[in-house]
Motif scaffolding. Structure first.
Motif: not given
Length: 149
Positions: A55-58, A83-84, A107
Motif C-alpha cells: 500500500a502506498n508504495g510500501f 488488499e494488495r 489485487d
C-alpha cells in the motif's frame, strides 16, 4: 498424433520464478521454481517465503513460513479481501531479510456475498429480475475477463 505422458514432463525448467495467484478473496496461492544454481547458492540458508501487503508504495510483511526447497507451492489463508499483496522468497541473515525472488503484486477482490436472482420472463409491466448482462455491469466485470468452460 501421440499423447503426452506425465513422465515426459520435466520436473522443472531450470528457472527462478515466484508466482502469486488469487484463489479467493481470502486465499492466495504461491508457487515457485528455484534453479539448481540458486539452490546451490542457498545451501545452508533457511528458505523463507513471506507474504507482504502492499500500500502506498510500501510492502509490509504479514505472513512468514519456512517451506523446503522441494515444496514448490504454498497457500496463504486468511488474507484480507480488497488488499494488495506480493510474495517474497529469500532468507534471513544477521536479522535482515534478503529476497531472492519477488512475485508481481496481486489485487485481492473484495469479499461479497452473492445471491442468484433468476430472470423472470413476463410480458409488459411487472417483469422482475436481473439479467446476466445487468449483473455483469453491476459488479464491474468486463465480458473479456469471463471465461467459458
Amino acid at each position: 498424433m501421440g499423447y503426452l505422458e506425465v513422465s515426459d514432463l520435466p520436473a522443472g525448467y531450470g528457472e527462478n520464478v515466484l508466482m502469486l495467484l488469487v484463489q479467493s478473496s481470502t486465499v492466495l496461492f504461491a508457487y515457485w521454481e528455484i534453479s539448481s544454481a540458486a539452490q546451490e547458492f542457498l545451501r545452508g540458508k533457511n528458505l523463507i517465503l513471506r507474504l507482504a501487503s502492499v500500500a502506498n508504495g510500501f510492502a509490509v510483511p504479514r505472513m512468514v513460513v519456512s517451506p523446503s526447497f522441494y515444496t514448490g507451492d504454498w497457500y496463504f489463508r486468511g488474507v484480507n479481501p480488497g488488499e494488495r499483496y506480493r510474495a517474497e522468497l529469500g532468507w534471513f541473515e544477521n536479522g535482515e531479510f534478503y529476497p531472492l525472488l519477488c512475485s508481481e503484486v496481486v489485487d485481492v477482490p473484495p469479499d461479497k456475498t452473492w445471491r442468484w436472482v433468476p430472470v423472470r420472463q413476463g410480458r409488459g409491466q411487472g417483469a422482475e429480475g436481473v439479467s446476466f448482462v445487468e449483473a455483469v455491469r453491476a459488479i464491474g466485470v468486463s465480458s473479456g475477463s469471463l471465461s467459458r468452460h
